[in-house]
Design a protein around this motif. Structure first.
Motif, PDB file in Angstrom:
ATOM      1  N   GLY A 118       1.830   3.807 -10.146  1.00 37.56           N
ATOM      2  CA  GLY A 118       1.408   2.828  -9.151  1.00 37.56           C
ATOM      3  C   GLY A 118       0.623   3.480  -8.041  1.00 37.56           C
ATOM      4  O   GLY A 118       0.219   4.642  -8.135  1.00 37.56           O
ATOM      5  N   VAL A 131       3.924  -2.003  -6.273  1.00 33.18           N
ATOM      6  CA  VAL A 131       3.467  -0.639  -6.598  1.00 33.18           C
ATOM      7  C   VAL A 131       2.646  -0.625  -7.884  1.00 33.18           C
ATOM      8  O   VAL A 131       1.606   0.030  -7.966  1.00 33.18           O
ATOM      9  CB  VAL A 131       4.682   0.314  -6.731  1.00 33.18           C
ATOM     10  CG1 VAL A 131       4.248   1.690  -7.211  1.00 33.18           C
ATOM     11  CG2 VAL A 131       5.395   0.436  -5.400  1.00 33.18           C
ATOM     12  N   VAL A 157      11.780   2.160  -8.330  1.00 33.63           N
ATOM     13  CA  VAL A 157      10.792   1.133  -8.698  1.00 33.63           C
ATOM     14  C   VAL A 157       9.981   1.511  -9.938  1.00 33.63           C
ATOM     15  O   VAL A 157       9.307   0.652 -10.507  1.00 33.63           O
ATOM     16  CB  VAL A 157       9.824   0.799  -7.531  1.00 33.63           C
ATOM     17  CG1 VAL A 157      10.569   0.271  -6.338  1.00 33.63           C
ATOM     18  CG2 VAL A 157       8.946   1.970  -7.165  1.00 33.63           C
ATOM     19  N   TRP A 216      13.912  13.654   6.116  1.00 34.92           N
ATOM     20  CA  TRP A 216      14.934  12.879   5.417  1.00 34.92           C
ATOM     21  C   TRP A 216      14.345  11.589   4.834  1.00 34.92           C
ATOM     22  O   TRP A 216      14.800  11.094   3.802  1.00 34.92           O
ATOM     23  CB  TRP A 216      16.083  12.548   6.367  1.00 34.92           C
ATOM     24  CG  TRP A 216      15.624  11.880   7.629  1.00 34.92           C
ATOM     25  CD1 TRP A 216      15.237  12.496   8.781  1.00 34.92           C
ATOM     26  CD2 TRP A 216      15.455  10.473   7.856  1.00 34.92           C
ATOM     27  NE1 TRP A 216      14.850  11.560   9.714  1.00 34.92           N
ATOM     28  CE2 TRP A 216      14.979  10.317   9.176  1.00 34.92           C
ATOM     29  CE3 TRP A 216      15.671   9.339   7.079  1.00 34.92           C
ATOM     30  CZ2 TRP A 216      14.703   9.070   9.734  1.00 34.92           C
ATOM     31  CZ3 TRP A 216      15.405   8.099   7.625  1.00 34.92           C
ATOM     32  CH2 TRP A 216      14.919   7.971   8.939  1.00 34.92           C
ATOM     33  N   ALA A 217      13.317  11.039   5.497  1.00 34.78           N
ATOM     34  CA  ALA A 217      12.707   9.803   5.001  1.00 34.78           C
ATOM     35  C   ALA A 217      11.997  10.064   3.666  1.00 34.78           C
ATOM     36  O   ALA A 217      11.955   9.184   2.799  1.00 34.78           O
ATOM     37  CB  ALA A 217      11.733   9.247   6.030  1.00 34.78           C
ATOM     38  N   SER A 218      11.451  11.271   3.495  1.00 28.82           N
ATOM     39  CA  SER A 218      10.810  11.611   2.218  1.00 28.82           C
ATOM     40  C   SER A 218      11.826  11.592   1.089  1.00 28.82           C
ATOM     41  O   SER A 218      11.533  11.158  -0.026  1.00 28.82           O
ATOM     42  CB  SER A 218      10.162  12.994   2.301  1.00 28.82           C
ATOM     43  OG  SER A 218       9.132  12.976   3.232  1.00 28.82           O
ATOM     44  N   ILE A 231       6.466   9.833   5.565  1.00 26.25           N
ATOM     45  CA  ILE A 231       7.018   8.474   5.501  1.00 26.25           C
ATOM     46  C   ILE A 231       7.568   8.140   6.882  1.00 26.25           C
ATOM     47  O   ILE A 231       8.411   8.872   7.407  1.00 26.25           O
ATOM     48  CB  ILE A 231       8.113   8.381   4.427  1.00 26.25           C
ATOM     49  CG1 ILE A 231       7.464   8.429   3.041  1.00 26.25           C
ATOM     50  CG2 ILE A 231       8.925   7.100   4.591  1.00 26.25           C
ATOM     51  CD1 ILE A 231       8.442   8.385   1.908  1.00 26.25           C
ATOM     52  N   GLY A 237       8.460  -3.420  -7.149  1.00 27.60           N
ATOM     53  CA  GLY A 237       7.900  -2.803  -8.354  1.00 27.60           C
ATOM     54  C   GLY A 237       6.523  -3.376  -8.657  1.00 27.60           C
ATOM     55  O   GLY A 237       5.596  -2.651  -9.026  1.00 27.60           O
ATOM     56  N   SER A 294       0.414   3.264  -3.652  1.00 24.67           N
ATOM     57  CA  SER A 294       0.787   2.678  -2.368  1.00 24.67           C
ATOM     58  C   SER A 294       0.332   3.592  -1.254  1.00 24.67           C
ATOM     59  O   SER A 294       0.423   4.810  -1.367  1.00 24.67           O
ATOM     60  CB  SER A 294       2.293   2.439  -2.283  1.00 24.67           C
ATOM     61  OG  SER A 294       2.984   3.653  -2.393  1.00 24.67           O
ATOM     62  N   LEU A 343       9.328   2.920   2.939  1.00 20.04           N
ATOM     63  CA  LEU A 343       9.699   4.092   2.138  1.00 20.04           C
ATOM     64  C   LEU A 343       8.765   4.321   0.957  1.00 20.04           C
ATOM     65  O   LEU A 343       8.675   5.441   0.453  1.00 20.04           O
ATOM     66  CB  LEU A 343      11.149   3.946   1.642  1.00 20.04           C
ATOM     67  CG  LEU A 343      12.217   4.053   2.733  1.00 20.04           C
ATOM     68  CD1 LEU A 343      13.599   3.741   2.175  1.00 20.04           C
ATOM     69  CD2 LEU A 343      12.216   5.441   3.355  1.00 20.04           C
ATOM     70  N   VAL A 398      13.493   5.666  -3.666  1.00 18.46           N
ATOM     71  CA  VAL A 398      12.906   4.340  -3.886  1.00 18.46           C
ATOM     72  C   VAL A 398      11.806   4.425  -4.947  1.00 18.46           C
ATOM     73  O   VAL A 398      11.702   3.549  -5.817  1.00 18.46           O
ATOM     74  CB  VAL A 398      12.362   3.762  -2.560  1.00 18.46           C
ATOM     75  CG1 VAL A 398      11.690   2.418  -2.782  1.00 18.46           C
ATOM     76  CG2 VAL A 398      13.497   3.600  -1.554  1.00 18.46           C
ATOM     77  N   ASP A 399      10.987   5.492  -4.883  1.00 19.19           N
ATOM     78  CA  ASP A 399       9.952   5.681  -5.912  1.00 19.19           C
ATOM     79  C   ASP A 399      10.579   5.697  -7.300  1.00 19.19           C
ATOM     80  O   ASP A 399      10.089   5.053  -8.229  1.00 19.19           O
ATOM     81  CB  ASP A 399       9.215   7.010  -5.685  1.00 19.19           C
ATOM     82  CG  ASP A 399       8.227   6.923  -4.540  1.00 19.19           C
ATOM     83  OD1 ASP A 399       7.910   5.799  -4.126  1.00 19.19           O
ATOM     84  OD2 ASP A 399       7.788   7.984  -4.069  1.00 19.19           O
ATOM     85  N   PRO A 401      10.818   2.054 -13.101  1.00 21.74           N
ATOM     86  CA  PRO A 401      11.051   1.257 -14.324  1.00 21.74           C
ATOM     87  C   PRO A 401      10.381  -0.119 -14.294  1.00 21.74           C
ATOM     88  O   PRO A 401      10.148  -0.711 -15.346  1.00 21.74           O
ATOM     89  CB  PRO A 401      12.586   1.100 -14.347  1.00 21.74           C
ATOM     90  CG  PRO A 401      13.097   2.218 -13.533  1.00 21.74           C
ATOM     91  CD  PRO A 401      12.072   2.469 -12.480  1.00 21.74           C
ATOM     92  N   ILE A 402      10.095  -0.637 -13.101  1.00 21.49           N
ATOM     93  CA  ILE A 402       9.367  -1.905 -13.016  1.00 21.49           C
ATOM     94  C   ILE A 402       7.872  -1.640 -12.978  1.00 21.49           C
ATOM     95  O   ILE A 402       7.085  -2.254 -13.716  1.00 21.49           O
ATOM     96  CB  ILE A 402       9.775  -2.685 -11.740  1.00 21.49           C
ATOM     97  CG1 ILE A 402      11.241  -3.069 -11.785  1.00 21.49           C
ATOM     98  CG2 ILE A 402       8.902  -3.929 -11.557  1.00 21.49           C
ATOM     99  CD1 ILE A 402      11.588  -4.122 -12.797  1.00 21.49           C
ATOM    100  N   ALA A 403       7.462  -0.700 -12.108  1.00 17.89           N
ATOM    101  CA  ALA A 403       6.041  -0.494 -11.846  1.00 17.89           C
ATOM    102  C   ALA A 403       5.296   0.023 -13.071  1.00 17.89           C
ATOM    103  O   ALA A 403       4.180  -0.424 -13.354  1.00 17.89           O
ATOM    104  CB  ALA A 403       5.872   0.474 -10.671  1.00 17.89           C
ATOM    105  N   LEU A 440      14.572   9.772   1.012  1.00 18.22           N
ATOM    106  CA  LEU A 440      14.852   8.357   0.722  1.00 18.22           C
ATOM    107  C   LEU A 440      13.688   7.737  -0.050  1.00 18.22           C
ATOM    108  O   LEU A 440      13.881   6.949  -0.978  1.00 18.22           O
ATOM    109  CB  LEU A 440      15.073   7.586   2.025  1.00 18.22           C
ATOM    110  CG  LEU A 440      16.414   7.767   2.724  1.00 18.22           C
ATOM    111  CD1 LEU A 440      16.419   7.023   4.053  1.00 18.22           C
ATOM    112  CD2 LEU A 440      17.544   7.259   1.842  1.00 18.22           C
ATOM    113  N   GLY A 441      12.467   8.096   0.355  1.00 22.92           N
ATOM    114  CA  GLY A 441      11.279   7.561  -0.311  1.00 22.92           C
ATOM    115  C   GLY A 441      11.242   7.951  -1.778  1.00 22.92           C
ATOM    116  O   GLY A 441      10.869   7.139  -2.634  1.00 22.92           O
TER     117      GLY A 441
END
Lengths: 194, 292
Positions: free
Chosen positions: B129, A18, B51, B39-41, A78, A15, B131, A65, B47-48, B53-55, B43-44
């Motif tokens: 964020g 990012v 993260v 499929w990786a998108s 990705i 986090g 990346s 990811l 993950v987006d 709530p933190i970012a 999963l991505g």
């Protein structure tokens, strides 16, 4: 090792990667510090060998990811693997070096974080360079990436220096336990010497 | 006992070789063509979402300690400037539409198809964020974004096209990112939409865009520093035309042909460090809208 603690701290570190890393990076450059790498170094210095490799692999996969790669004339893609394998190799290097370093010195974490970013980055760049030979349209310049990598590695070393001591507070909850790595000849505490 | 031992063989094999198998699988996926990595998108995007709530709070908090990329203007002045720029954009788009309609009338007489005008909906989206050179914005398909959504700063400064729209988040590639293809633009020599001087801009990698001025000859007036440059590119959606790309920072003679000029354009804000964006989305999807 307590994987739940690793998952929570990884979630927090990624986090920060990012949200915070872009905000504190030099303007108009791609140099970014990594907050996950100091955590990986911390784990790889203390966890059993295979656990450290798995931590690198899983953390690197998460980084893959969240890092889509831009393509010319197409939506970003990705690619799972480059960072995962790179971080695993870097974790292996830390495991190999951990018996020769001073565990409780924050500078150790900083230097190992620098090395980790370089090793993981070079591995990832090598894999992506091989991939670009197939003509996938990925916007990728190995020279630029390598130069950026060195800047990011230095910046990550500084971040690791700051986070080394706070991370050590989490050592008890990680429950590295009986698999605790050999503290090495330069261990400082009386407990380690005993 | 024999059954138990044969049952344990595959389990122990997997336990011993799980790491090697995983690395092998990842090495294969790293070399798979992009068309097989959809499929990786998915999963991505998970993950987006995880993260965010933190970012996002971290991004907001870091903004307290870093200067606002939009400058130190008082809030009221900035609001008025944005209002003025919106009005200017609306007028220029109306003029551009009039020019296009005159072309369409000419086309109609030859039997060509007509593109209807598209109403636009604006969707605010905080930047969570960054990346891989792509900004992560907290708005997605759930907020009505479509593939031809275009991100802006304050609704007037072009930020970039939506690259990957997930349910709650969207990736945007800023126009100053190295991966952005060349952009056709118009250097607005005066307040009229028809007085634009065409140029083709490419990102330099240091937050600016640079490119040749087209149809440059002795009769072309001088280009002053600070002249606004606006999007005029058929490969972009219609609703994005005339959005502000930036202002002319430098004008130089072309290295190979000194009579031609090369302009360097800098966006009004550093696009890689904006905190809030506004998506412009056509209120109904248009099949002819091409993503850049």
């Amino acid at each position: 090792m307590n994987w739940a603690v690793f998952a929570i701290l990884s979630w927090f570190a990624i986090g920060l990667d990012v949200g915070l890393a872009p905000a504190i990076s030099p303007e108009s450059s791609d140099i970014r510090p990594s907050f996950f790498v100091p955590l990986l170094v911390f784990v790889a210095m203390r966890a059993p060998h295979r656990t450290a490799l798995w931590a690198g692999l899983v953390g690197g996969l998460m980084l893959d990811l969240i890092h889509p790669l831009a393509r010319t004339g197409a939506s970003p893609v990705i690619i799972t693997g480059p960072n995962a394998v790179g971080m695993m190799l870097a974790a292996q290097l830390v495991v190999a070096l951990r018996s020769m370093v001073m565990h409780r010195n924050p500078l150790t974490t900083a230097v190992l974080a620098f090395i980790t970013v370089v090793v993981a980055g070079v591995a990832a760049i090598a894999m992506l360079t091989i991939r670009t030979l197939f003509g996938d349209g990925i916007v990728f310049s190995p020279t630029h990436e390598l130069l950026t990598l060195l800047g990011s590695a230095l910046y990550t070393g500084v971040v690791a220096l700051v986070f080394a001591i706070p991370l050590s507070w989490f050592a008890p909850v990680f429950s590295f336990g009986g698999h605790h790595a050999n503290p090495g000849r330069f261990a400082w505490s009386h407990a380690d010497r005993a | 006992m024999r059954a138990a031992s044969t049952h344990n063989i595959p389990r122990s094999f997997l336990a011993r070789h799980a790491l090697a198998i995983t690395v092998g699988v990842l090495l294969i996926t790293a070399m798979l063509p992009a068309s097989l990595l959809g499929w990786a998108s998915w999963l991505g995007s998970l993950v987006d979402t995880a993260v965010t709530p933190i970012a996002h709070p971290v991004r907001i908090t870091s903004g307290v300690f870093t200067p606002d990329p939009r400058g130190a203007d008082p809030e009221q002045i900035r609001v008025l400037q944005n209002e003025l720029e919106r009005e200017r954009l609306a007028r220029l788009q109306a003029e551009q539409r009039a020019i296009r309609m005159s072309h369409q009338i000419a086309q109609l007489t030859q039997g060509a198809a007509v593109n209807p005008d598209v109403p636009v909906v604006q969707v605010p989206a905080p930047v969570v964020g960054d990346s891989g050179g792509l900004l992560l914005l907290r708005a997605g398909a759930a907020q009505g974004l479509t593939h031809d959504a275009v991100a802006t700063v304050d609704g007037v400064q072009l930020l970039g096209p939506a690259q990957r729209i997930d349910h709650r988040t969207t990736r945007v590639r800023p126009i100053t990112d190295r991966g952005t293809p060349t952009i056709q633009a118009a250097i607005m020599l005066d307040a009229s939409a028809s007085a634009g001087l065409a140029c083709i801009l490419a990102p330099t990698g240091n937050g600016t865009l640079r490119g040749d001025v087209m149809s440059d000859d002795d009769a072309t007036p001088d280009i002053a520093e600070g002249t606004p440059v606006r999007l005029l590119d058929d490969t972009w959606p219609e609703h994005a035309q005339m959005l502000l790309i930036g202002t002319v920072e430098r004008v130089e003679p072309h290295a190979d042909s000194p009579l031609r000029r090369v302009v360097t354009v800098r966006p009004t804000v550093p696009l890689s460090s904006v905190r809030d964006a506004v998506f412009r989305v056509p209120s109904r999807p248009t099949p002819e809208a091409a993503s850049p």
